[in-house]
Design a protein around this motif. Structure first.
Motif, PDB file in Angstrom:
ATOM      1  N   ALA A  21       0.850  -1.187   0.000  1.00 46.15           N
ATOM      2  CA  ALA A  21       0.000   0.000   0.000  1.00 46.15           C
ATOM      3  C   ALA A  21       0.887   1.240   0.000  1.00 46.15           C
ATOM      4  CB  ALA A  21      -0.885  -0.010   1.236  1.00 46.15           C
ATOM      5  N   PHE A  22       0.417   2.283  -0.652  1.00 41.19           N
ATOM      6  CA  PHE A  22       1.081   3.569  -0.554  1.00 41.19           C
ATOM      7  C   PHE A  22       1.128   3.952   0.912  1.00 41.19           C
ATOM      8  CE2 PHE A  22       0.637   8.124  -0.028  1.00 41.19           C
ATOM      9  CZ  PHE A  22       1.623   8.618  -0.852  1.00 41.19           C
ATOM     10  N   PRO A  23       2.175   4.477   1.498  1.00 40.26           N
ATOM     11  CA  PRO A  23       3.461   4.835   0.899  1.00 40.26           C
ATOM     12  C   PRO A  23       4.566   3.793   1.136  1.00 40.26           C
ATOM     13  CG  PRO A  23       3.234   5.899   3.009  1.00 40.26           C
ATOM     14  CD  PRO A  23       2.084   4.950   2.875  1.00 40.26           C
ATOM     15  N   PHE A  24       4.157   2.531   1.318  1.00 40.78           N
ATOM     16  CA  PHE A  24       5.168   1.495   1.619  1.00 40.78           C
ATOM     17  C   PHE A  24       5.498   0.665   0.383  1.00 40.78           C
ATOM     18  CE2 PHE A  24       2.410   2.058   5.393  1.00 40.78           C
ATOM     19  CZ  PHE A  24       3.323   2.749   6.168  1.00 40.78           C
ATOM     20  N   HIS A  25       5.346   1.259  -0.783  1.00 36.53           N
ATOM     21  CA  HIS A  25       5.382   0.477  -2.013  1.00 36.53           C
ATOM     22  C   HIS A  25       6.721   0.535  -2.736  1.00 36.53           C
ATOM     23  CE1 HIS A  25       4.644   4.612  -3.126  1.00 36.53           C
ATOM     24  NE2 HIS A  25       5.264   4.327  -4.249  1.00 36.53           N
ATOM     25  N   VAL A  69       0.552  -1.555  -7.879  1.00 36.22           N
ATOM     26  CA  VAL A  69       0.270  -0.724  -6.707  1.00 36.22           C
ATOM     27  C   VAL A  69      -1.098  -0.070  -6.869  1.00 36.22           C
ATOM     28  CG1 VAL A  69       1.065   1.211  -5.324  1.00 36.22           C
ATOM     29  CG2 VAL A  69       2.728  -0.305  -6.409  1.00 36.22           C
ATOM     30  N   ALA A  70      -1.370   0.421  -8.071  1.00 38.87           N
ATOM     31  CA  ALA A  70      -2.652   1.082  -8.313  1.00 38.87           C
ATOM     32  C   ALA A  70      -3.806   0.104  -8.109  1.00 38.87           C
ATOM     33  CB  ALA A  70      -2.677   1.656  -9.725  1.00 38.87           C
ATOM     34  N   HIS A  71      -3.658  -1.107  -8.624  1.00 37.53           N
ATOM     35  CA  HIS A  71      -4.757  -2.060  -8.511  1.00 37.53           C
ATOM     36  C   HIS A  71      -4.999  -2.483  -7.083  1.00 37.53           C
ATOM     37  CE1 HIS A  71      -4.361  -2.518 -12.927  1.00 37.53           C
ATOM     38  NE2 HIS A  71      -5.650  -2.499 -12.783  1.00 37.53           N
ATOM     39  N   MET A  72      -3.925  -2.601  -6.319  1.00 38.19           N
ATOM     40  CA  MET A  72      -4.119  -2.975  -4.927  1.00 38.19           C
ATOM     41  C   MET A  72      -4.833  -1.860  -4.160  1.00 38.19           C
ATOM     42  SD  MET A  72      -3.289  -6.068  -4.562  1.00 38.19           S
ATOM     43  CE  MET A  72      -3.944  -6.294  -6.180  1.00 38.19           C
ATOM     44  N   GLY A  73      -4.750  -0.637  -4.685  1.00 43.68           N
ATOM     45  CA  GLY A  73      -5.528   0.453  -4.101  1.00 43.68           C
ATOM     46  C   GLY A  73      -7.017   0.163  -4.135  1.00 43.68           C
ATOM     47  N   PHE A  74      -7.475  -0.495  -5.196  1.00 42.71           N
ATOM     48  CA  PHE A  74      -8.898  -0.847  -5.271  1.00 42.71           C
ATOM     49  C   PHE A  74      -9.269  -1.818  -4.159  1.00 42.71           C
ATOM     50  CE2 PHE A  74      -8.597   0.840  -9.546  1.00 42.71           C
ATOM     51  CZ  PHE A  74      -9.803   1.495  -9.660  1.00 42.71           C
ATOM     52  N   VAL A 102      -4.388   6.675  -7.585  1.00 45.55           N
ATOM     53  CA  VAL A 102      -4.085   7.831  -8.426  1.00 45.55           C
ATOM     54  C   VAL A 102      -2.574   8.054  -8.519  1.00 45.55           C
ATOM     55  CG1 VAL A 102      -4.434  10.308  -8.688  1.00 45.55           C
ATOM     56  CG2 VAL A 102      -6.294   8.879  -7.841  1.00 45.55           C
ATOM     57  N   TYR A 103      -1.917   7.975  -7.377  1.00 46.10           N
ATOM     58  CA  TYR A 103      -0.483   8.253  -7.308  1.00 46.10           C
ATOM     59  C   TYR A 103       0.309   7.248  -8.142  1.00 46.10           C
ATOM     60  CZ  TYR A 103       4.102   8.742  -4.984  1.00 46.10           C
ATOM     61  OH  TYR A 103       5.424   8.909  -4.705  1.00 46.10           O
ATOM     62  N   ALA A 104      -0.016   5.966  -7.961  1.00 49.75           N
ATOM     63  CA  ALA A 104       0.735   4.942  -8.701  1.00 49.75           C
ATOM     64  C   ALA A 104       0.443   5.044 -10.192  1.00 49.75           C
ATOM     65  CB  ALA A 104       0.375   3.557  -8.179  1.00 49.75           C
ATOM     66  N   ALA A 105      -0.788   5.436 -10.531  1.00 47.36           N
ATOM     67  CA  ALA A 105      -1.115   5.572 -11.949  1.00 47.36           C
ATOM     68  C   ALA A 105      -0.288   6.697 -12.579  1.00 47.36           C
ATOM     69  CB  ALA A 105      -2.598   5.844 -12.121  1.00 47.36           C
TER      70      ALA A 105
END
Lengths: 636, 488
Positions: B226-230, B309-314, B288-291
Motif C-alpha cells: 500500500a502507498f506509501p510502503f510500495h 500498486v494502483a490495482h491494490m488500491g482498489f 491515483v499516485y501509482a497511476a
C-alpha cells in the motif's frame, strides 16, 4: 416474457466470426474473409428479423429474454442477461442492417489493404459489442457493450497503425469515453445501491417516487452518454476519429455507435422523466451541441470533418428530442440519420477512393460530370440532412423541433431552428465546393499533402468504383428518400416500451407557422451558402485558394482542443512527471533510503557496544539491572 | 490433503537436492511434478468444496505446543481456497516460464522455487498465527535469493531492500499479534486465528488495540504494497527474473491482502471501523499516485509494477468500505490481478527475450514485427486497464458500487485513477505496439508461450463474463466480514 435462444445467438455469431477472422486473417484469401465477414452480419440481420417476428408474435408488452447468470453478494441478487423489446429491436435492426451494407461496401473499399483481415475482424467485433449494448437488460451488460464498442472504435480509428496521427486519435477517443464512463459508473453505483439491483426494471420502479436521486443518477449517466455520442463538452474525439477508414466513419462514427448515448437516455427514460432537471440538462446539451456542431461544420475543409461535425450536430437533435420527452422522435431521427449520414459517408468514401485519397474539398469542385453516381446519391443525402420535404430527414427533424415547441422549450426550439439554417448552409457549401462549378486549376502542393489522410491505402491515383461499393450507397440513398414513411411506424411500435413506466405524451406535430419557419430558415441557409460558395459565389475562389488547416473560432471549433491541451493534458503529464521522477524516487523512496542510512549509521555508532571488552558488557549489565530494579520499585 | 498441497513442493525440493546438478532435465521434470501435483490436488479440493457454507473446510488440527496455545491448524474457506487455487495455478506456469530462461544454477533455482511454494500455500491455509508466521517468513528467504542471485544488474540492492522492508513489516506484525495474545489470561490464550478473533472482537477500542491493529496492518500493507510502503516493489520487479516477477505480483502481494481479510480486520473490526477512512484515503491515493507514477516510467517493467500498486488500491478501498459489494469487488480484484499481472510480466519477458531491452524508447512497431505476441500484450493491457468483459472490470465495478454506499461520490477519486490507468496503458501500447517496425524480423510466439498465455487468458475471460462461481465461493465469508466491519 419469453425465453429466446435467438438473443445469445445474435450476440455470439459476430463475436465468433471476429475471432475466426482474426485467427485466419493472414491465411485466408481476401475474397473469403470479406464475404465471410459480410455474410455473418447478413445472417445476424436475418436472425434479428426472426427475433422481430417472434417479438411481434408475443404482441403488446411482450419481450424476449435470456438470462445468462445469477448470483448473490451479501444477500443482494445480481443477474445479467439479454432482453429484446421494441426499443432494442429498433436499434438492433439498424445496427445489423446498415452494418451489413457497410460490410458489403468495405469489401470493395478495403481491397488490397495489407490488414484486410484485421479490418473485418474488428468490424464484426463491433457488431457483437453494439448488439450486446442494445440488448442489455441491466447496467452491467450495458457497460460491457458500452466499453466494448469503445474498444472496437479504438481499434478501428487506429486501424492504420503506422500513422502517429491515427494513434493519437484512437487514444483521444478511448480516454474521452473513459472520462464519460467513470461518471456513468458512478451513476450506476448510486442506482444499484439505492434500489438494490442492477436490472433496469428494479431501478425504474425505484426512481418513480425519488426525483432527487433520479437527478443525480440521470446527470451522472448523461456524462457517459455525452462522451459516447460526441456531445458538448466531450465531443472532441469525434472529428479526430475520422482518421479511421471511411466505412468505419460511416458505421461507428455516424450511423450506430455514436447514437449509443441517445439509446441509453431513451432506454433509461424513467430515470430522466422522474427528474425535470435531468431532462432539461439532456435537452440543453443536445441543443447546444446541435448548434455548435453546425457552426463548426461551416468552416471545415476536410470532407469527412464536415460530416463529423454534422454528426455531432444531428445527434444533438436526438438528445434534444430525448430531453423534451419525445423518445420516439429521437429513435426516428436515429433511423433516418443512419440512412442519410451513412449514405453521405460512403459516398465521400467513393469520392476519396476515386481521387486517390484526396479529402480536401478545396481541391475538389466540378465532380458532377466525373462522378454522376456520387453526385446523385450525395445530393439525396444532403437534401435529407438539410431536411427538405419529402426526404427522410424532414419528418424526423420536424418532429423534434415540434416536440421542443409543444413542450414549451422556446429557447431550445430557437437554437434548433438556427442550427437547421446552419445545416442547410454548410451542406450547400459542401455540395457546391465538391460537385459544382470548376476546380481550382493548380492545386497548391503543401495543402494537398497535409490532407492526404488515407494515402497509405489509396496511393495509386484514380480507382474505379466496384458494384459492392455502389449498391449499398444506392440502397441507403433510396432509404433516405422514402425513410420518412417510418413516421407512421415509430410511435405505435415503440409505444409499449414507453407506456410501461408512463412516459409523458409529447405531441410531435408542428403548427403550420413553425413548419414554415423551419423551412424558411433552411431556405435562407441555402441561399446564403449559394451566394458565397455557389459556382459563381463571392467567397468560392478565395476559399479554394486558401491553404493549411482551418483557422479561427469556427475553424478550430471554439478552441476546445486547445483548452483541453492547456488545462488537462499538459497538467496530467506534468503531474506524472512530478510523481514518477521526483515525488516517488526522491520523496517517498528517498525517505525510505534515508531511514535505512540512518539505521546503518546508528548501527555503526552502537557498534561500540559489541566491542569485545568484558568491562563494557559488565557495565551494560549493571545499568540494565538497575533500570529493571527501578522499574519494579516504583511502578509495580 | 491441505498439508500435502503445502508440503509436497518442499518434499520434492529435498529430493531434488539429491539429484546431481548436471541432470538438468530431471531437475526440470521434478520441478514440474512438484508444482503440478499441488495444482491437481487443489482442483480436487475445489470440486469437493461446499459452496455456500461459511465453515472452515478440509480442517487439520493437531496439538503442537499446548502450553502456549499453539496448534498445527490448517483449513480453508472461500478466502483461502481462492488464493490457494491461484497460487497452485501460477507456480507450474512460472516453472514453465523458467525453462530456457534460467540457465544458470538451475538446481538451486528450482529448489528455492519449490520452497517458495510451500511458503505461499502455507500462508493461505494456516489457521494458527504461529504457523502462519512461520510460512510468512519461509516465503521471505527463497524470494531474497531468487532476486539476489538470478536478478538484473542491481539485484543485490533490490533483494536487500525487499528483504529488510518485508522483514521489518513482519516483525512489527508479530509484535501486534503478541500484544493481542497477551491480552488474555494464561488459560484462555490461543494463537488459533479463528478462536483468537472471537476473543479480540470483544476488546474495547483503546490505545493497545489500536496499536495492535496498526502493527498488524503495517506488516500486511508492506506486502500488498500500500502507498506509501510500495517503493520496494518497482525495484524488486525490475531486478527479478520474469518468472519470479510473475509470482511476486501474482501471489506474494496477495499474502498481504489475504492477511487483512483473515487477520487484521476480523480480529479488530471495532478498530477497523474507526480507521476505515484512513485506509480508504490510502487506497485512493495509491490508485491515483501509482497511476501517475506509472505514466512517467521509461522501463516497461516499472510501468507494470506501478500498475500493481494502483490495482491494490482498489482492494484497500473496497476493504475500507466494508459493504458486501465492496469486499467482493476488492477481493475479486486480488484474484483478477493475480491472473492478469503475471501475464503482463510474462509479456514484458517475451519482448525482453526477443529484443534484450525493456526500454520503451527502444521498443515500438511490435504489432508489425511480432503480431501474435503483440496481441497477447494488447489483450493483457486491456485486461489490466479494466475492460468490461474481462476479470479486472468485474472487480472494479463492484468495488466502486460497494464503496459508494460508504464513501459516496468520493469514489470519483478512484474513477480519476481509472482514467489515468487507462491513459498510461494506451501510452504503453503506443510505445510498444504502434508505429513502423524497429526490428526487421523477430520470432513470433512459441508453443511454450501459448501454453502459459492460454490458461490465464481463458480464466480472465471466464471470470469477466461469468463471475458467479467466484462470488458464490466468497459470499459466505463476505457476509460475515461485512457484518463485522459495518457493525451490523
Amino acid at each position: 416474457m419469453y425465453e429466446s435462444m435467438l438473443l445469445p445467438l445474435i450476440v455470439a455469431l459476430p463475436l465468433a466470426s471476429a475471432a475466426v477472422l482474426a485467427a485466419f486473417r493472414n491465411r485466408w484469401p481476401h475474397r473469403v474473409i470479406g464475404w465471410a465477414g459480410t455474410g455473418v452480419v447478413f445472417v445476424t440481420f436475418l436472425l434479428s428479423l426472426a427475433a422481430f417476428a417472434q417479438l411481434r408474435g408475443l404482441g403488446g408488452e411482450g419481450v424476449l429474454r435470456w438470462v445468462f447468470s445469477r448470483w448473490e453478494i451479501g444477500g443482494r441478487p445480481y443477474e445479467w442477461g439479454l432482453v429484446l423489446d421494441p426499443l432494442s429491436m429498433w436499434w438492433l435492426l439498424v445496427v445489423t442492417g446498415v452494418g451489413f451494407l457497410i460490410h458489403l461496401y468495405s469489401i470493395g473499399y478495403m481491397a488490397g489493404d495489407e490488414s484486410y483481415g484485421r479490418f473485418f475482424a474488428c468490424l464484426n467485433y463491433f457488431v457483437f459489442a453494439m448488439s450486446l449494448l442494445v440488448m442489455a437488460d441491466n447496467f452491467l451488460g450495458l457497460v460491457m457493450g458500452w466499453t466494448n464498442v469503445g474498444l472496437a472504435s479504438y481499434m478501428l480509428i487506429g486501424f492504420y497503425i503506422r500513422k502517429p496521427s491515427a494513434n493519437a486519435a484512437q487514444m483521444k477517443a478511448y480516454l474521452t469515453n473513459m472520462v464519460g464512463e467513470v461518471f456513468m459508473l458512478a451513476g450506476i453505483a448510486v442506482a444499484v445501491i439505492r434500489y438494490g439491483s442492477i436490472t433496469f426494471d428494479a431501478v425504474f420502479q425505484g426512481v418513480q417516487a425519488d426525483p432527487g436521486w433520479a437527478t443525480a443518477i440521470g446527470l451522472l449517466i448523461l456524462g457517459g452518454a455525452a462522451a459516447k455520442s460526441a456531445q458538448l463538452p466531450l465531443h472532441i474525439w469525434l472529428p479526430d476519429a475520422m482518421e479511421g477508414p471511411t466505412p468505419v466513419s460511416a458505421m461507428l462514427h455516424a450511423a450506430t455507435m455514436v447514437t449509443a448515448g441517445v439509446y441509453a437516455v431513451a432506454r433509461l427514460y424513467p430515470i430522466y422523466q422522474a427528474s425535470e432537471t435531468a431532462m432539461t440538462a439532456v435537452a440543453t446539451v443536445g441543443a447546444l451541441s446541435a448548434l455548435a456542431g453546425a457552426l463548426a461544420a461551416t468552416r471545415q475543409y476536410d470532407i469527412k470533418k464536415v460530416l463529423a461535425y454534422s454528426t455531432m450536430s444531428q445527434i444533438g437533435y436526438m438528445f434534444l428530442a430525448n430531453g423534451v420527452g419525445a423518445h420516439g422522435a429521437a429513435a426516428f431521427h436515429f433511423l433516418t440519420h443512419a440512412f442519410f449520414k451513412a449514405a453521405l459517408f460512403l459516398c465521400a468514401g467513393i469520392i476519396i477512393h476515386e481521387l486517390g485519397g484526396q479529402q480536401d474539398i478545396r481541391r475538389m469542385g466540378g465532380l458532377r460530370e466525373k462522378m454522376p453516381f456520387a453526385f446523385w446519391t450525395f445530393l439525396v443525402g444532403v437534401l435529407a440532412l438539410i431536411g427538405l420535404p419529402p426526404f427522410a430527414g424532414f419528418f424526423s427533424k420536424d418532429e423534434i423541433l415540434a416536440a421542443a415547441l409543444n413542450e414549451g422549450h422556446y429557447f431550445l426550439f430557437a437554437l434548433g431552428v438556427v442550427a437547421a439554417g446552419l445545416t442547410a448552409f454548410y451542406n450547400t457549401r459542401l455540395f457546391s465546393l465538391v460537385f459544382l462549378g470548376d476546380p481550382l486549376e493548380a492545386p497548391a502542393k503543401s495543402g494537398k499533402r497535409k490532407h492526404r489522410r488515407e494515402e497509405e491505402h489509396h496511393d495509386h491515383g484514380h480507382h474505379e468504383t466496384p458494384w459492392v461499393m455502389k449498391a449499398p450507397v444506392a440502397v441507403l440513398a433510396a432509404l433516405s428518400v422514402v425513410g420518412g414513411a417510418f413516421v407512421l411506424a415509430v410511435d405505435p411500435y415503440l409505444h409499449p416500451v414507453f407506456a410501461r413506466f408512463d412516459a409523458r405524451e409529447v405531441h410531435v406535430h408542428a403548427p403550420v407557422w413553425a413548419m414554415a419557419l423551419i423551412l424558411g430558415v433552411a431556405a435562407l441557409g441555402i441561399w446564403a451558402a449559394w451566394a458565397l460558395y455557389g459556382p459563381r459565389g463571392s467567397r468560392r475562389q478565395a476559399e479554394q485558394r486558401s491553404v493549411g488547416a482551418p483557422a479561427g473560432l469556427l475553424g478550430r471549433a471554439f478552441y476546445f482542443d486547445e483548452i483541453y491541451e492547456l488545462f488537462v493534458y499538459q497538467p496530467v503529464l506534468a503531474l506524472a512527471d512530478l510523481v514518477g521522477h521526483y515525488a516517488d524516487p526522491r520523496g517517498v523512496d528517498g525517505l525510505v533510503n534515508g531511514l535505512a542510512r540512518m539505521a546503518y549509521g546508528l548501527g555503526g555508532r552502537l557498534g561500540w557496544l559489541h566491542s569485545g571488552y568484558v568491562r563494557r558488557y559488565g557495565l551494560t549489565l549493571v545499568i540494565g539491572l538497575v533500570a529493571v530494579l527501578i522499574y519494579f520499585a516504583f511502578y509495580v | 490433503m491441505l498439508s500435502l498441497i503445502v508440503f509436497f513442493p518442499l518434499a520434492v525440493a529435498v529430493a531434488m537436492l539429491l539429484v546431481p546438478r548436471t541432470q538438468e532435465k530431471l531437475i526440470k521434470g521434478l520441478a514440474l511434478v512438484g508444482t503440478l501435483v499441488p495444482l491437481a490436488l487443489t482442483l480436487v479440493l475445489l470440486s469437493r468444496f461446499e459452496v455456500g457454507s461459511g465453515a472452515i473446510q478440509f480442517q487439520e488440527k493437531f496439538v503442537w505446543i499446548p502450553s502456549l496455545g499453539i496448534q498445527y491448524h490448517m483449513g480453508v474457506d472461500g478466502w483461502g481456497i481462492t488464493m490457494l487455487a491461484l497460487s497452485t495455478l501460477l507456480f507450474p506456469l512460472a516453472v514453465l516460464a523458467s525453462f530456457g530462461y534460467i540457465e544458470h544454477r538451475v538446481k538451486d533455482y528450482f529448489v528455492l522455487l519449490l520452497i517458495l511454494e510451500t511458503g505461499t500455500n502455507g500462508v493461505f491455509t494456516a489457521l494458527d498465527f504461529v504457523l502462519f508466521y512461520v510460512f510468512w517468513e519461509i516465503v521471505l528467504l527463497p524470494m531474497y535469493f531468487l532476486i539476489g542471485i538470478w536478478g538484473g544488474p542491481r539485484r543485490e540492492y533490490a533483494a536487500i531492500k525487499f528483504f529488510l522492508y518485508t522483514l521489518i513489516g513482519s516483525v512489527i506484525m508479530l509484535v501486534g499479534a503478541l500484544a493481542l495474545y497477551l491480552q488474555f489470561p494464561a488459560g484462555q490464550r490461543t494463537f488459533d486465528l479463528i478462536e483468537l478473533a472471537k476473543l479480540t472482537q470483544g476488546l474495547p477500542v483503546n490505545a493497545l488495540t489500536t496499536f495492535a491493529f496498526f502493527a498488524l496492518l503495517l506488516g500486511f500493507a508492506v506486502k500488498v504494497p500500500a502507498f506509501p510502503f510500495h517503493t520496494w516493489l518497482p525495484d524488486a520487479h525490475v531486478e527479478a527474473p520474469t518468472p519470479i516477477s510473475m509470482l511476486l505480483a501474482g501471489i506474494l502481494l496477495k499474502m498481504g491482502t489475504y492477511a487483512m481479510v483473515r487477520i487484521s480486520h476480523p480480529m479488530l473490526p471495532q478498530v477497523a471501523r474507526q480507521w476505515a477512512w484512513l485506509i480508504a484515503v490510502v487506497g485512493i491515493i495509491g490508485i491515483v499516485y501509482a497511476a501517475f507514477a506509472a505514466m512517467a516510467q521509461k522501463d516497461f517493467k516499472k510501468v507494470v509494477a506501478y500498475s500493481s500498486v494502483a490495482h491494490m488500491g482498489f482492494f484497500l478501498l473496497g476493504l475500507a468500505a466494508g459493504t458486501p459489494e465492496a469486499l467482493a469487488g476488492g477481493y475479486f480484484e486480488t484474484i483478477a490481478h493475480g491472473l492478469i499481472s503475471p501475464l503482463f510480466f510474462f509479456v514484458v519477458g517475451m519482448y525482453y527475450e526477443r529484443t534484450h531491452t525493456r526500454e520503451l524508447e527502444k521498443l515500438g512497431g511490435m504489432f508489425l514485427t511480432v503480431p501474435a505476441v503483440s496481441f497477447v500484450m494488447a489483450f493483457t493491457a486491456f485486461a489490466n486497464l479494466g475492460l468490461p468483459g474481462l476479470a479486472g472490470f468485474i472487480a472494479e465495478f463492484f468495488t466502486l458500487v460497494g464503496s459508494y454506499q460508504t464513501w459516496g461520490l468520493w469514489i470519483l477519486g478512484a474513477g480519476l485513477g481509472m482514467v489515468i490507468i487507462a491513459a498510461f496503458h494506451l501510452i504503453l501500447m503506443r510505445q510498444v505496439l504502434m508505429g513502423e517496425k524497429k526490428y526487421e524480423s523477430l520470432p513470433d510466439i512459441t508453443p511454450k508461450e501459448i501454453t502459459i498465455f492460454a490458461p490465464l487468458a481463458a480464466l480472465i475471460v471466464l471470470f469477466g463474463v461469468y463471475p458467479a462461481p467466484v462470488f458464490k465461493v466468497l459470499d459466505p465469508g463476505i457476509k460475515v466480514l461485512s457484518a463485522l466491519l459495518l457493525g451490523g
